[in-house]
Design an enzyme around this catalytic site. Sequence first.
Site, PDB file in Angstrom:
ATOM      1  N   ARG A  44       0.755  -1.070  -0.111  1.00 13.43           N
ATOM      2  CA  ARG A  44      -0.059   0.089  -0.034  1.00 13.43           C
ATOM      3  C   ARG A  44       0.975   1.328  -0.099  1.00 13.43           C
ATOM      4  O   ARG A  44       2.192   1.185   0.219  1.00 13.43           O
ATOM      5  CB  ARG A  44      -1.025   0.082   1.293  1.00 13.43           C
ATOM      6  CG  ARG A  44      -0.142  -0.172   2.446  1.00 13.43           C
ATOM      7  CD  ARG A  44      -0.769   0.358   3.558  1.00 13.43           C
ATOM      8  NE  ARG A  44      -0.474   1.779   3.678  1.00 13.43           N
ATOM      9  CZ  ARG A  44       0.489   2.506   3.781  1.00 13.43           C
ATOM     10  NH1 ARG A  44       1.721   2.082   4.211  1.00 13.43           N
ATOM     11  NH2 ARG A  44       0.556   3.918   3.833  1.00 13.43           N
ATOM     12  N   GLY A  45       0.137   2.395  -0.106  1.00  6.35           N
ATOM     13  CA  GLY A  45       0.955   3.685  -0.163  1.00  6.35           C
ATOM     14  C   GLY A  45       0.992   3.964  -1.679  1.00  6.35           C
ATOM     15  O   GLY A  45       1.640   3.155  -2.355  1.00  6.35           O
ATOM     16  N   ALA A  46       0.912   5.205  -1.984  1.00  2.00           N
ATOM     17  CA  ALA A  46       1.045   5.539  -3.502  1.00  2.00           C
ATOM     18  C   ALA A  46       2.327   5.106  -4.295  1.00  2.00           C
ATOM     19  O   ALA A  46       2.342   4.419  -5.349  1.00  2.00           O
ATOM     20  CB  ALA A  46       0.601   6.958  -3.735  1.00  2.00           C
ATOM     21  N   ARG A  82      -7.031  -0.697  -6.995  1.00  2.58           N
ATOM     22  CA  ARG A  82      -7.476   0.078  -6.322  1.00  2.58           C
ATOM     23  C   ARG A  82      -7.429   1.434  -7.134  1.00  2.58           C
ATOM     24  O   ARG A  82      -6.708   1.660  -7.983  1.00  2.58           O
ATOM     25  CB  ARG A  82      -6.453   0.481  -5.065  1.00  2.58           C
ATOM     26  CG  ARG A  82      -6.589  -0.536  -4.232  1.00  2.58           C
ATOM     27  CD  ARG A  82      -5.718  -0.301  -2.803  1.00  2.58           C
ATOM     28  NE  ARG A  82      -6.254   0.697  -1.874  1.00  2.58           N
ATOM     29  CZ  ARG A  82      -5.521   1.249  -0.883  1.00  2.58           C
ATOM     30  NH1 ARG A  82      -4.397   1.292  -0.682  1.00  2.58           N
ATOM     31  NH2 ARG A  82      -6.153   2.024  -0.111  1.00  2.58           N
ATOM     32  N   GLN A 185      -2.936   2.810   9.841  1.00  2.00           N
ATOM     33  CA  GLN A 185      -1.425   2.884   9.081  1.00  2.00           C
ATOM     34  C   GLN A 185      -0.692   3.548  10.142  1.00  2.00           C
ATOM     35  O   GLN A 185       0.342   3.506  10.127  1.00  2.00           O
ATOM     36  CB  GLN A 185      -1.876   3.434   7.898  1.00  2.00           C
ATOM     37  CG  GLN A 185      -2.306   2.575   6.652  1.00  2.00           C
ATOM     38  CD  GLN A 185      -3.885   2.803   6.777  1.00  2.00           C
ATOM     39  OE1 GLN A 185      -4.595   2.944   7.511  1.00  2.00           O
ATOM     40  NE2 GLN A 185      -4.539   2.406   5.419  1.00  2.00           N
ATOM     41  N   ASP A 226      -2.056  10.904  -2.304  1.00  2.00           N
ATOM     42  CA  ASP A 226      -2.236   9.541  -3.381  1.00  2.00           C
ATOM     43  C   ASP A 226      -2.505  10.158  -4.659  1.00  2.00           C
ATOM     44  O   ASP A 226      -1.997   9.405  -5.592  1.00  2.00           O
ATOM     45  CB  ASP A 226      -3.551   8.709  -2.941  1.00  2.00           C
ATOM     46  CG  ASP A 226      -3.148   8.104  -1.794  1.00  2.00           C
ATOM     47  OD1 ASP A 226      -3.249   8.640  -0.536  1.00  2.00           O
ATOM     48  OD2 ASP A 226      -2.787   6.715  -1.876  1.00  2.00           O
ATOM     49  N   ASN A 236      -5.820  12.372  -0.164  1.00  2.00           N
ATOM     50  CA  ASN A 236      -4.899  11.666   0.510  1.00  2.00           C
ATOM     51  C   ASN A 236      -5.870  10.734   1.775  1.00  2.00           C
ATOM     52  O   ASN A 236      -7.045  11.078   1.782  1.00  2.00           O
ATOM     53  CB  ASN A 236      -3.958  12.448   1.552  1.00  2.00           C
ATOM     54  CG  ASN A 236      -2.899  11.653   2.152  1.00  2.00           C
ATOM     55  OD1 ASN A 236      -2.246  10.616   1.496  1.00  2.00           O
ATOM     56  ND2 ASN A 236      -2.384  11.882   3.341  1.00  2.00           N
ATOM     57  N   LYS A 237      -5.217  10.098   2.598  1.00  2.00           N
ATOM     58  CA  LYS A 237      -6.020   9.065   3.510  1.00  2.00           C
ATOM     59  C   LYS A 237      -7.044  10.142   4.083  1.00  2.00           C
ATOM     60  O   LYS A 237      -6.754  11.172   4.657  1.00  2.00           O
ATOM     61  CB  LYS A 237      -4.907   8.773   4.562  1.00  2.00           C
ATOM     62  CG  LYS A 237      -5.521   7.688   5.468  1.00  2.00           C
ATOM     63  CD  LYS A 237      -6.379   6.507   5.031  1.00  2.00           C
ATOM     64  CE  LYS A 237      -5.585   5.876   3.890  1.00  2.00           C
ATOM     65  NZ  LYS A 237      -6.692   4.847   3.285  1.00  2.00           N
TER      66      LYS A 237
HETATM   67  O1  MRU Z   1      -4.929   3.176   1.770  1.00  2.00           O
HETATM   68  P1  MRU Z   1      -3.532   3.546   1.974  1.00  2.00           P
HETATM   69  O2  MRU Z   1      -2.810   3.195   3.135  1.00  2.00           O
HETATM   70  O3  MRU Z   1      -2.744   2.714   0.544  1.00  2.00           O
HETATM   71  O4  MRU Z   1      -3.338   4.985   1.927  1.00  2.00           O
HETATM   72  C1  MRU Z   1      -1.655   5.686   1.898  1.00  2.00           C
HETATM   73  C2  MRU Z   1      -1.977   7.195   1.884  1.00  2.00           C
HETATM   74  O5  MRU Z   1      -2.865   7.741   2.205  1.00  2.00           O
HETATM   75  C3  MRU Z   1      -0.560   7.885   1.970  1.00  2.00           C
HETATM   76  O6  MRU Z   1      -0.688   8.905   2.732  1.00  2.00           O
HETATM   77  C4  MRU Z   1      -0.164   8.137   0.626  1.00  2.00           C
HETATM   78  O7  MRU Z   1      -0.290   7.076  -0.420  1.00  2.00           O
HETATM   79  C5  MRU Z   1       0.928   8.676   0.682  1.00  2.00           C
HETATM   80  S1  MRU Z   1       2.116   7.252   0.828  1.00  2.00           S
HETATM   81  C6  MRU Z   1       3.853   7.858   0.674  1.00  2.00           C
END
Ligand code: MRU
Length: 320
Positions: A44-46, A82, A185, A226, A236-237
Amino acid sequence: MRTIDWVDGAVEIIDQTALPAELRVVRLATVPELVAAIRSLAVRGAPALGVAGAFGVALAARSFAGDPDALAAAVREVSTARPTAVNLARGARRAAGKLAEGADAVLAEAYAVRDEEIAASRAMATRGADLMASLCGSRVRLLTHCNTGGLAAVVLGTALGVVREMHERGALASVVASETRPLLQGARLTSWELSRWGIEHRVAVDSAGPFLMARGEVDAVILGADRICANGDVINKIGTYAHALGARRAGLPFVVVAPESTVDEQTPDGASVPIEDRGAAEVTAWAQAANPAFDVTPYDLVTAIVTDRRVIRLDRGEKP
Ligand code: MRU
């Protein structure tokens, strides 16, 4: 240690659903295994999703070499596993652009996506720490949200890479990691990474962030993205928007750190971005629930966006 890599013909990831209890490496040898890992947030994470997308297409190229229809379907499955982080589809599209040249060329492109993310993390750490010094001086107390460390990239990360660089420069006083409901997270992953890096921190429930800012316990908010839209809106999250409102109210800088691979100039603004809805089960098994996984922070709440190539000062009217 890398969060995601290609090892002996398969993708290996750190399984982020097992942390912090267990540091488990999982081997993904097929497209369905990789897609399931993306959907479950094992990876996970962009930036990490961008690399997963590219390696996913490399897996598809090997598995379906003689079957164009199955290959196209597999590429589609990977790209759409996703919807919100632009990196996933972008990484998959880059690798798929080499399909006509064969599986080795696809893998070479996937390695390039990986290596560019590693370089971007290093560039953002330096540029971001410089900006934070100019905005906040030294001994800075930061609040961050979700997980933006090496686990969300390949190594080091985005916003958390800046935090680590500030720590190494002696410019960091403390970190609050907001817990990041519902999948935690922040509490599970950011806290684990900060502990490994020897950075003192506290975990706060998400709703405490704006109050900690109002009470003067935080000097700035720093987090990732993201997707960044053409007008500067930041996806973002879920919870990011509330932190941006809290920061604006308290008069604090609100800094977003993301690689250029997260900047989506084709998407005009946040209203055009598909926000993933992850369903009720993650929130509660006994009632109806709304569970949007990301939110949109309007550009006018953002002080600056730091990428691996530039600092975009939204507070001065600049745009991505
Ligand atoms: O649902 P996730 O855990 O994939 O969401 C991740 C985020 O929202 C992060 O803040 C974003 O991807 C930046 S990661 C460097």
